[in-house]
Design a protein around this motif. Structure first.
Motif, mmCIF file in Angstrom:
data_model
loop_
_atom_site.group_PDB
_atom_site.id
_atom_site.type_symbol
_atom_site.label_atom_id
_atom_site.label_comp_id
_atom_site.label_asym_id
_atom_site.label_seq_id
_atom_site.Cartn_x
_atom_site.Cartn_y
_atom_site.Cartn_z
ATOM 1 N N ALA A 3 -26.926 -5.244 37.199
ATOM 2 C CA ALA A 3 -28.190 -5.942 36.951
ATOM 3 C C ALA A 3 -28.052 -6.906 35.776
ATOM 4 O O ALA A 3 -28.596 -8.013 35.797
ATOM 5 N N HIS A 4 -27.309 -6.478 34.740
ATOM 6 C CA HIS A 4 -27.090 -7.346 33.578
ATOM 7 C C HIS A 4 -26.297 -8.589 33.981
ATOM 8 O O HIS A 4 -26.632 -9.709 33.588
ATOM 9 N N HIS A 5 -25.242 -8.388 34.792
ATOM 10 C CA HIS A 5 -24.427 -9.521 35.219
ATOM 11 C C HIS A 5 -25.245 -10.496 36.058
ATOM 12 O O HIS A 5 -25.107 -11.720 35.925
ATOM 13 N N VAL A 6 -26.083 -9.968 36.940
ATOM 14 C CA VAL A 6 -26.946 -10.827 37.755
ATOM 15 C C VAL A 6 -27.896 -11.616 36.865
ATOM 16 O O VAL A 6 -28.096 -12.819 37.059
ATOM 17 N N SER A 7 -28.459 -10.953 35.862
ATOM 18 C CA SER A 7 -29.397 -11.616 34.963
ATOM 19 C C SER A 7 -28.711 -12.738 34.180
ATOM 20 O O SER A 7 -29.264 -13.832 34.027
ATOM 21 N N VAL A 8 -27.495 -12.464 33.702
ATOM 22 C CA VAL A 8 -26.758 -13.481 32.945
ATOM 23 C C VAL A 8 -26.477 -14.690 33.826
ATOM 24 O O VAL A 8 -26.658 -15.845 33.418
ATOM 25 N N GLY A 9 -26.038 -14.451 35.067
ATOM 26 C CA GLY A 9 -25.771 -15.555 35.981
ATOM 27 C C GLY A 9 -27.026 -16.315 36.338
ATOM 28 O O GLY A 9 -27.037 -17.551 36.385
ATOM 29 N N LYS A 11 -29.862 -16.618 34.606
ATOM 30 C CA LYS A 11 -30.328 -17.416 33.469
ATOM 31 C C LYS A 11 -29.392 -18.580 33.178
ATOM 32 O O LYS A 11 -29.833 -19.658 32.770
ATOM 33 N N GLY A 12 -28.083 -18.362 33.399
ATOM 34 C CA GLY A 12 -27.127 -19.441 33.144
ATOM 35 C C GLY A 12 -27.358 -20.625 34.065
ATOM 36 O O GLY A 12 -27.414 -21.780 33.607
ATOM 37 N N ILE A 13 -27.502 -20.375 35.362
ATOM 38 C CA ILE A 13 -27.765 -21.462 36.314
ATOM 39 C C ILE A 13 -29.113 -22.108 36.021
ATOM 40 O O ILE A 13 -29.264 -23.333 36.133
ATOM 41 N N GLU A 14 -30.081 -21.295 35.640
ATOM 42 C CA GLU A 14 -31.399 -21.842 35.314
ATOM 43 C C GLU A 14 -31.297 -22.846 34.174
ATOM 44 O O GLU A 14 -31.905 -23.929 34.210
ATOM 45 N N ARG A 15 -30.495 -22.533 33.172
ATOM 46 C CA ARG A 15 -30.332 -23.435 32.027
ATOM 47 C C ARG A 15 -29.582 -24.711 32.430
ATOM 48 O O ARG A 15 -29.864 -25.796 31.908
ATOM 49 N N ILE A 16 -28.641 -24.604 33.381
ATOM 50 C CA ILE A 16 -27.930 -25.792 33.869
ATOM 51 C C ILE A 16 -28.896 -26.691 34.632
ATOM 52 O O ILE A 16 -28.858 -27.921 34.500
ATOM 53 N N LEU A 17 -29.765 -26.093 35.433
ATOM 54 C CA LEU A 17 -30.779 -26.856 36.159
ATOM 55 C C LEU A 17 -31.728 -27.558 35.186
ATOM 56 O O LEU A 17 -32.056 -28.751 35.363
ATOM 57 N N GLN A 18 -32.176 -26.839 34.178
ATOM 58 C CA GLN A 18 -33.078 -27.425 33.186
ATOM 59 C C GLN A 18 -32.423 -28.617 32.490
ATOM 60 O O GLN A 18 -33.051 -29.667 32.311
ATOM 61 N N ARG A 19 -31.167 -28.442 32.123
ATOM 62 C CA ARG A 19 -30.468 -29.517 31.420
ATOM 63 C C ARG A 19 -30.276 -30.732 32.319
ATOM 64 O O ARG A 19 -30.356 -31.880 31.857
ATOM 65 N N ALA A 20 -30.048 -30.502 33.601
ATOM 66 C CA ALA A 20 -29.898 -31.617 34.539
ATOM 67 C C ALA A 20 -31.148 -32.483 34.554
ATOM 68 O O ALA A 20 -31.069 -33.714 34.546
ATOM 69 N N VAL A 21 -32.315 -31.835 34.574
ATOM 70 C CA VAL A 21 -33.574 -32.586 34.581
ATOM 71 C C VAL A 21 -33.743 -33.332 33.264
ATOM 72 O O VAL A 21 -34.156 -34.504 33.238
ATOM 73 N N ASP A 126 -33.085 -10.983 47.916
ATOM 74 C CA ASP A 126 -32.822 -10.969 46.475
ATOM 75 C C ASP A 126 -32.488 -12.372 45.982
ATOM 76 O O ASP A 126 -32.937 -12.806 44.914
ATOM 77 N N CYS A 127 -31.697 -13.110 46.759
ATOM 78 C CA CYS A 127 -31.358 -14.486 46.396
ATOM 79 C C CYS A 127 -32.602 -15.377 46.395
ATOM 80 O O CYS A 127 -32.750 -16.245 45.520
ATOM 81 N N GLU A 128 -33.479 -15.176 47.346
ATOM 82 C CA GLU A 128 -34.710 -15.965 47.407
ATOM 83 C C GLU A 128 -35.577 -15.710 46.178
ATOM 84 O O GLU A 128 -36.231 -16.634 45.672
ATOM 85 N N ARG A 129 -35.582 -14.470 45.697
ATOM 86 C CA ARG A 129 -36.329 -14.158 44.478
ATOM 87 C C ARG A 129 -35.774 -14.959 43.298
ATOM 88 O O ARG A 129 -36.530 -15.500 42.484
ATOM 89 N N VAL A 130 -34.453 -15.037 43.209
ATOM 90 C CA VAL A 130 -33.812 -15.793 42.129
ATOM 91 C C VAL A 130 -34.162 -17.273 42.240
ATOM 92 O O VAL A 130 -34.485 -17.927 41.232
ATOM 93 N N LEU A 131 -34.117 -17.816 43.453
ATOM 94 C CA LEU A 131 -34.434 -19.238 43.628
ATOM 95 C C LEU A 131 -35.886 -19.543 43.279
ATOM 96 O O LEU A 131 -36.184 -20.625 42.760
ATOM 97 N N ARG A 132 -36.772 -18.605 43.530
ATOM 98 C CA ARG A 132 -38.168 -18.826 43.129
ATOM 99 C C ARG A 132 -38.262 -18.963 41.613
ATOM 100 O O ARG A 132 -39.022 -19.792 41.099
ATOM 101 N N SER A 133 -37.481 -18.164 40.906
ATOM 102 C CA SER A 133 -37.457 -18.258 39.441
ATOM 103 C C SER A 133 -36.890 -19.601 38.996
ATOM 104 O O SER A 133 -37.435 -20.259 38.096
ATOM 105 N N TRP A 134 -35.809 -20.037 39.628
ATOM 106 C CA TRP A 134 -35.220 -21.330 39.277
ATOM 107 C C TRP A 134 -36.190 -22.465 39.562
ATOM 108 O O TRP A 134 -36.302 -23.404 38.763
ATOM 109 N N ASN A 135 -36.892 -22.382 40.671
ATOM 110 C CA ASN A 135 -37.825 -23.455 41.018
ATOM 111 C C ASN A 135 -39.034 -23.487 40.087
ATOM 112 O O ASN A 135 -39.600 -24.555 39.836
ATOM 113 N N ARG A 136 -39.433 -22.328 39.585
ATOM 114 C CA ARG A 136 -40.496 -22.324 38.565
ATOM 115 C C ARG A 136 -40.026 -23.047 37.312
ATOM 116 O O ARG A 136 -40.798 -23.802 36.678
ATOM 117 N N ALA A 137 -38.767 -22.844 36.940
ATOM 118 C CA ALA A 137 -38.210 -23.533 35.776
ATOM 119 C C ALA A 137 -38.137 -25.036 36.025
ATOM 120 O O ALA A 137 -38.434 -25.836 35.124
#
Length: 231
Positions: A3-9, A11-21, A126-137
């Protein structure tokens, strides 16, 4: 933990997406790469690539081995012991889209034989849940761009879809059409070389690579610029 590894990954992709914008807004032409970032279209191509590769790890959609492993207690559905009272799965079936004569058609198969697909669907949720979080960001960053998952039939090399070609929506297409669109759907060699070129260490305290946004906080709630290691 996993769960920790999933969370780190995540959040990491989320930050890359944010920086891209952020970099897209900073560049006069909206060129993220010109600012040393990873553009959203390239990130989406990597999502398409790794999602399809991960789906192959579950095995074929229809599998005698999966049936035998389930019967032996070596394979179970997600949260088998918590969410299910009947652990035999006998007399049950699951509808799966198969390819017959170049067309997709639904076929009922034994639930035991479809256990790989049952697990794959749980993974996709589970992946769709993660993408919803990324799209909120992404929404908070003020962009209309949204990341998506391709169809589970897209770009498969294992299972019942491996011998056919599909678009992102899961429609059967010709090999020629797939090859025409491949560079728009999956990372190219140029994309890979560019991303690799960005992988350079940053050692200054309170700084991180230009292609990723700084975290909101550091480890254990410390500020990002906290000096974790002192020499």
């Amino acid at each position: 933990s996993d769960a920790h590894h999933v969370s780190v990954g995540q959040k990491g992709i989320e930050r890359i997406l944010q920086r891209a914008v952020q970099l897209e807004k900073e560049d006069s032409n909206g060129d993220v790469r010109n600012q040393g970032g990873i553009d959203l279209a390239t990130i989406q191509k990597y999502i398409n690539y790794w999602f399809s590769y991960c789906l192959d790890l579950f095995g074929s959609e229809i599998s005698n081995n999966a049936s035998e492993f389930f019967a032996s207690g070596l394979k179970g559905r997600w949260r088998e012991s918590k969410d299910f009272t009947d652990h035999s799965a006998l007399g049950e079936s699951k509808s799966i889209a198969i390819v017959e004569n170049g067309r997709l058609t639904e076929k009922d198969v034994s639930l035991r034989s479809a256990m790989n697909e049952v697990l794959r669907e749980s993974y996709r949720e589970d992946c769709e849940r993660v993408l919803r979080s990324w799209n909120r960001a992404l929404e908070k960053e003020g962009t209309d761009f949204r990341v998506t998952l391709p169809s589970p039939r897209f770009h498969r090399r294992q299972g019942i879809y491996a011998d056919n070609f599909f678009d992102l929506e899961g429609n059967i297409i010709t090999e020629d059409l797939f090859n025409q669109q491949k560079d728009n759907w999956l990372p190219t060699e140029e994309d890979r070389k560019y991303v690799i070129s960005l992988m350079k260490p940053v050692h200054d305290k309170g700084h991180c690579a230009n292609w990723i946004a700084a975290p909101k906080r550091g480890i254990n709630g410390q500020p990002f610029e906290y000096e974790y290691i002192r020499f």
